[in-house]
Design an enzyme around this catalytic site. Structure first.
Site, mmCIF file in Angstrom:
data_model
loop_
_atom_site.group_PDB
_atom_site.id
_atom_site.type_symbol
_atom_site.label_atom_id
_atom_site.label_comp_id
_atom_site.label_asym_id
_atom_site.label_seq_id
_atom_site.Cartn_x
_atom_site.Cartn_y
_atom_site.Cartn_z
ATOM 1 N N ASP A 162 4.497 12.331 14.440
ATOM 2 C CA ASP A 162 4.803 13.178 12.828
ATOM 3 C C ASP A 162 2.932 13.116 12.500
ATOM 4 O OD1 ASP A 162 6.229 12.749 10.276
ATOM 5 O OD2 ASP A 162 5.814 11.058 10.227
ATOM 6 N N VAL B 47 4.183 -0.564 3.856
ATOM 7 C CA VAL B 47 2.900 -1.210 4.069
ATOM 8 C C VAL B 47 1.616 -2.252 3.675
ATOM 9 C CG1 VAL B 47 0.575 -0.448 5.538
ATOM 10 C CG2 VAL B 47 2.824 1.020 5.907
ATOM 11 N N LEU C 22 0.768 -1.394 0.334
ATOM 12 C CA LEU C 22 0.385 0.201 0.069
ATOM 13 C C LEU C 22 0.898 1.167 0.358
ATOM 14 C CD1 LEU C 22 -2.909 -0.828 2.516
ATOM 15 C CD2 LEU C 22 -3.452 -0.958 -0.207
ATOM 16 N N PHE D 224 8.552 4.593 8.977
ATOM 17 C CA PHE D 224 8.472 2.724 9.808
ATOM 18 C C PHE D 224 8.938 1.959 8.791
ATOM 19 C CE2 PHE D 224 5.797 6.540 12.636
ATOM 20 C CZ PHE D 224 6.267 5.779 13.794
#
Length: 855
Positions: free
Chosen positions: A697, A559, A551, A556
Site C-alpha cells: 500500500d 491512529v 490523528l 488498518f
C-alpha cells in the site's frame, strides 16, 4: 542572351555547391554528408570544401579515413544510411557526447573497427547481434545511452576486446555466458543496468588480464565464490546487488579498490587477516556499508596505511570502542555511522589533515568533540550520539564554508546567535545555547543621585502592573492549552476506569477491546523490556482513546497520539479489522517486525494484544507525512495514515501552523533526499529481509519525516497480520497508485501483490515529488482525462519532461537531474511488471543523480 545563360549557370553552381565540395562516393563525401545531415554546418574547423584529411578530428592513411572524432558537436537524430557506414577502412570512431538516437543498418559493416565510442548519446534500441561483425574491436563504449533488452550472445565473437563499457543503460536479463570467451578483457563496466540472475560459472577466472570490474547497481545474485581466481584485478565494484556469502573470500590480491556496499555479505571482517594473505597496504578504497557484517571492526586497520576511503556504515557490528586508526592519517573519507561505537572519539583523528568527510552519526559515543583538522573538511556528521561539552571554536568558524554538517541529538553547547534559525533547526537540534553575556559599560558609570527615589518607585509600580497582567494571560493561556489533555487525563484518573470491556468510537468505526482488567494486559516495549506498561497506561496516554487524540483513520484502523509514562512520545495504531492469527502468532509476527531496523523505516516500538484487537505502537514522527507536506494539506484534510499533528499544532489564534511545501520542499535537493531515502527503505524490505516484505500500500502518505527530517516509511509488514479480505482491499490500493495489472483484472479474479507492485507506487510518488501534483484529480496541462502517471509518461516519451517539473523547485538544482529522475519514474511505472526495475536498481539510479550538498 549570353548574360542570362551565365547567370543561370552561376545560380545552379551556388545551389549545388554543398554537394560538389567533395567528390561523390569518397570518404570525404560520406563524412561531410554525415556531418551535414546530423546538423553540423560548414565552418573554419569543418570546411567542407577543403581536403577531408585536413579536417579536425579526421585521421587518414593514403587518403582513406581511418579515424573520426566527432565528440560533443551537437549531432542529433538517427545516423543516415550510406554515410559513415561506407567508411570501409575506419578503425576508430568517437561520436560520444552528442544527441544521436539510432544507428543505420550499414553501421555493422565497419569490420575494420578497433575502437568504438558512442557513449553519452540517446540511442534507444536493442543492441544488434551484428555486433559480432566487429571481430577486430579492442575497445567498445556504449555507456550512458538507452540501450535495452539483452546483451547479445554474439558478443562472444569480439575476441580482441580489451575494454567493455555498457554501463548506464537499460540492459536486462543475465550476463551472457559468451562473455567468458573474451580472455583479453582488461576492463568490464556493466554498472547501472537492470541485469539479474547469476554470473556465468567461472566468471572472474575467465579473465586473467582483468584489472577493473564494475557490476554496481544491478540485481545480480551470486556468492563470494564467484570472485575466486582474481589474478590481476585492482578495482572491484559490485555494490547495490544481491551478492551473499562470506566477505572474507572477496579480499584477494592485488585489489586496491573494493566496493561491496548494499549487498548481503556476512562474516567478521576482523578475520580477513587470519584467513587470507591479503596485503592491506595496497588498499586505497574500501566500502562495506549496508551489509550484514558482524563482530568487531578489524584490528589490523593499521596495516592499511595507504587507505583514502573507508565506509563501514550500517552493519551489525558488536558494541566496541572507537577503532585505533592512527596509521590511517591519509584518510580523506571516513564513515562509521551506525557501527555500534561507544566511548570517546579518539583524539588522534585530529591529525588527519586530508580528511574531507567524517560521519560518526547514530552511535553511542560520549565525551567531547576533539579538535579536528579543518583545512579540507567539507562534511561532518556526529548527530545521534551522547557527545557533550562545547563544540570547538575553530570548527564552528569553519562551518559556513562546509558542504554539510550535523550536530543534532547530542548534549553539545554553542553560541546560537552565530547561526540562522534554519541552520539551528536542522543541524543543532537539542544543542544548548551558551552565548556569553556582554556587560553594558553604561552600567558602571556613576549616576547622579537626583530623583533616584522617585525613579525607583515608578519602576517598581510598572513592574508590578506588568507582573499582574502577565499572570492573567498565563492563567487563561494554560487553561486553554491544557483543557483537552490535562482535564481529560485528570478526569480519567479520578474515574479510575480499569475494568472492561472497553468500547471506542470514531467517525467511521466502533472498536471494542474485550479486556476485563486493563492493568492485567501487558504492553511490550522492545527497547525497554524492564518497563512494566499495561493497557491502562495506553488508556491514560491517549485520554481513553479520545477523539481529541485521534490523528487519522486509515485502512488498518485509527491512529492516536499519546505519551507513555517517562515522556515516551508514541503513535498508537489500533488494527481494528481483525486478524486470522492467534495471539501467539500475532505476537510472534509483531516481534519480528520490531526487529526490522533501517534508518528509513518508522520503527515499531512495541505492541499490545487487547482481546481481539492488535495494537501497534510506533515512534512518533514529528514532521508529518509527505502527502500533507507536498500538497499543503492542513489538519482538516488529513488522509489515511496521518500520525502527526506537530506540523499542524494549534496556536493562540486558533490557526494552523502548516510548514507545507513553502520551506524545505521547495528545493530539489530535499525532494531528492526524500526519494532516495524512501527507495532505500523499500529496497531493504525487498532485498534485505528474509523472506522479502512487500508493502502492498505504498503511497505519499506512507512516507514520514522524523525529527531529523529524514524520510521514513511506515506500515510495512502489517498486511500479513490480517486475513485475505483486507489483503485484497490493500492490493486494490489508493486511487492513482494502483498498478495496471490490478486495474485489468476480470471480476472474481485475484492477483497477489509483488515487489514490482511497490515499485509502481514508488514511481507515482517520485512523479509527485518532481511535479508537485497529486496522483489524481489535479490540473494536468493539455490532458483532459488523465492522471499523473499518464500525463508525465506522455511528456517523457516526447522528450518534454521539463514541462512537468514543479515551478517551486525550478532553479534550485540541475534540471538535467530532475529530468533523469522523471525517467526513473517512467521506468518504475511501466505497464508490464517485468519491465520495472528492482528497488535496489532504483537506489543506484537515484544515487547517480544525487545533488551536491551545500549547507
Amino acid at each position: 542572351m549570353g548574360f542570362g545563360v551565365f547567370t543561370s549557370f552561376l545560380v545552379l553552381a551556388l545551389f549545388f555547391r554543398p554537394f560538389l565540395c567533395q567528390p561523390p562516393n569518397t570518404d570525404g563525401f560520406f563524412v561531410s554528408d554525415f556531418l551535414q545531415k546530423m546538423g553540423l554546418s560548414s565552418s573554419k574547423v569543418y570546411n567542407f570544401s577543403a581536403a577531408i584529411c585536413s579536417w579536425q578530428g579526421v585521421f587518414c592513411e593514403k587518403e582513406n579515413v581511418v579515424g573520426l572524432v566527432a565528440s560533443g558537436l551537437g549531432l542529433s537524430g538517427l545516423i543516415p544510411d550510406n554515410s559513415i557506414g561506407k567508411l570501409k577502412n575506419l578503425e576508430s570512431l568517437d561520436l560520444s557526447n552528442n544527441k544521436i538516437t539510432g544507428l543505420p543498418s550499414d553501421f555493422w559493416s565497419l569490420g575494420s573497427l578497433k575502437a568504438l565510442n558512442l557513449s553519452s548519446n540517446q540511442i534507444s534500441e536493442s543492441l544488434s547481434s551484428n555486433i559480432g561483425n566487429f571481430g577486430l574491436l579492442e575497445s567498445l563504449d556504449l555507456s550512458s545511452n538507452i540501450f535495452s533488452g539483452i546483451i547479445p550472445e554474439a558478443i562472444s565473437s569480439l575476441l580482441s576486446l580489451q575494454v567493455l563499457k555498457l554501463d548506464r543503460n537499460r540492459f536486462e536479463s543475465n550476463v551472457p555466458s559468451g562473455i567468458l570467451n573474451l580472455h583479453s578483457l582488461v576492463s568490464i563496466d556493466l554498472s547501472s543496468n537492470q541485469l539479474s540472475g547469476s554470473l556465468p560459472d567461472g566468471f572472474v577466472a575467465a579473465f586473467p588480464k582483468l584489472k577493473s570490474l564494475n557490476l554496481a547497481g544491478n540485481g545480480i545474485r551470486g556468492r563470494d565464490s564467484d570472485f575466486t581466481g582474481i589474478k590481476s584485478m585492482t578495482y572491484l565494484n559490485i555494490s547495490r546487488n544481491l551478492f551473499q556469502g562470506s566477505v572474507i573470500s572477496v579480499f584477494q590480491e592485488p585489489l586496491e579498490v573494493i566496493d561491496l556496499s548494499q549487498n548481503q555479505f556476512q562474516g567478521h571482517i576482523s578475520r580477513v587477516h587470519f584467513n587470507s594473505s591479503f596485503n592491506w597496504s595496497h588498499l586505497v578504497y574500501l566500502d562495506l556499508s549496508e551489509n550484514h557484517l558482524s563482530g568487531e571492526i578489524f584490528s589490523n586497520l593499521h596495516d592499511a596505511h595507504n587507505l583514502k576511503h573507508l565506509n563501514l556504515a550500517y552493519n551489525r557490528f558488536s558494541q566496541q570502542a572507537f577503532p585505533k586508526i592512527s596509521m590511517l592519517s591519509g584518510l580523506e573519507y571516513l564513515n562509521l555511522s551506525e557501527t555500534n561505537l561507544i566511548g570517546h572519539i579518539l583524539t588522534e583523528i585530529s591529525e588527519f589533515a586530508s580528511l574531507r568527510t567524517l560521519d560518526l552519526s547514530k552511535n553511542h559515543l560520549n565525551g567531547q568533540i576533539p579538535l579536528l583538522s579543518i583545512k579540507k573538511l567539507q562534511v561532518l556528521d556526529v548527530s545521534n550520539n551522547n557527545l557533550s561539552g562545547d563544540i570547538p571554536v575553530s570548527l564552528l568558524e569553519k562551518l559556513p564554508w562546509m558542504e554539510k554538517f550535523n550536530f543534532s541529538y547530542n548534549n553539545l553547547t554553542l553560541c546560537a546567535s552565530e547561526f540562522s534559525p534554519a541552520t539551528l533547526q536542522t543541524a543543532f537540534i537539542g544543542s544548548l545555547n551558551s552565548c556569553p553575556i556582554a556587560a553594558n559599560p553604561d552600567l558602571f558609570r556613576r549616576k547622579s543621585p537626583q530623583h533616584r527615589g522617585l525613579k525607583l518607585a515608578l519602576a517598581l509600580a510598572i513592574a508590578l502592573v506588568c507582573l499582574l497582567v502577565g499572570l492573567l494571560f498565563l492563567a487563561f493561556g494554560c487553561r486553554r492549552k491544557t483543557r483537552m489533555w490535562a482535564v481529560k487525563q485528570n478526569s480519567y484518573k479520578e474515574e479510575q476506569i480499569i475494568s472492561g470491556p472497553f468500547s471506542f468510537q470514531t467517525d467511521s468505526t466502533t472498536w471494542v477491546a474485550d479486556v476485563k482488567l486493563a492493568t492485567s494486559v501487558p504492553v511490550v516495549i522492545f527497547e525497554k523490556p524492564l518497563l512494566s506498561f499495561t493497557f491502562a497506561d495506553l488508556l491514560s496516554a491517549t485520554s481513553h482513546f479520545d477523539r481529541g487524540t485521534l490523528l487519522a483513520e486509515g485502512r488498518f484502523g485509527p491512529v492516536y497520539r499519546g505519551f507513555l509514562p517517562g515522556g515516551i512520545h508514541v503513535a498508537v495504531k489500533v488494527l481494528v479489522h481483525g486478524s486470522t492469527m492467534t495471539d501467539q502468532e500475532a505476537a510472534r509476527e509483531l516481534e519480528h517486525l520490531g526487529r526490522i531496523k533501517h534508518p528509513n523505516l518508522v520503527p515499531l516500538t512495541g505492541y499490545c494484544l487487547a482481546g481481539d484487537q492488535r495494537i501497534a505502537i510506533y515512534d512518533y514522527m514529528e514532521n508529518g507525512n509527505l502527502q500533507n507536506l507536498l500538497h499543503d494539506l492542513p489538519l482538516g484534510v488529513q488522509t489515511t495514515e496521518d500520525w502527526s499533528t506537530d506540523t499542524w499544532e494549534e496556536d493562540d489564534n486558533d490557526g494552523i501552523q502548516n510548514v507545507g511545501s513553502e520551506g524545505l520542499l521547495t528545493t530539489w535537493r530535499f525532494r531528492h533526499k526524500i526519494a532516495l531515502g524512501t527507495a532505500r527503505a523499500l529496497a531493504f524490505l525487498h532485498h534485505g529481509c528474509s523472506p522479502p516484505i512487500i508493502h502492498r500500500d505504498f503511497k505519499a502518505s506512507s512516507v514520514y519525516l522524523d525529527s531529523n527530517l529524514e524520510p521514513r516509511l511506515s506500515d510495512f509488514g502489517l498486511a500479513k497480520i490480517f486475513g485475505s479480505g483486507l489483503e485484497d482491499e490493500i492490493a486494490r490500493g489508493a486511487p492513482g497508485y494502483v498498478p495496471p495489472e490490478f486495474l485489468q483484472l476480470e471480476s472474481g479474479s485475484q492477483k497477489t501483490p509483488t515487489p514490482k507492485s511497490d515499485v509502481f507506487g514508488f514511481g507515482v510518488v517520485l512523479f509527485e515529488l518532481i511535479t508537485g501534483k497529486k496522483p489524481v484529480e489535479d490540473d494536468y496541462p493539455d490532458e483532459k482525462e488523465a492522471n499523473l502517471v499518464t500525463w508525465v509518461r506522455a511528456l517523457v516519451r516526447k522528450n518534454q519532461g521539463t514541462m512537468a517539473i514543479d515551478p517551486k523547485i525550478h532553479g534550485t538544482g540541475l534540471e538535467t537531474q530532475m529530468e533523469e529522475a522523471l525517467k526513473i519514474g517512467y521506468l518504475c511505472t511501466a505497464d508490464l511488471p517485468s519491465k520495472r526495475p528492482s528497488m535496489q536498481q532504483v537506489v543506484g539510479l537515484l544515487k547517480d543523480i544525487e545533488p551536491v550538498l551545500h549547507q
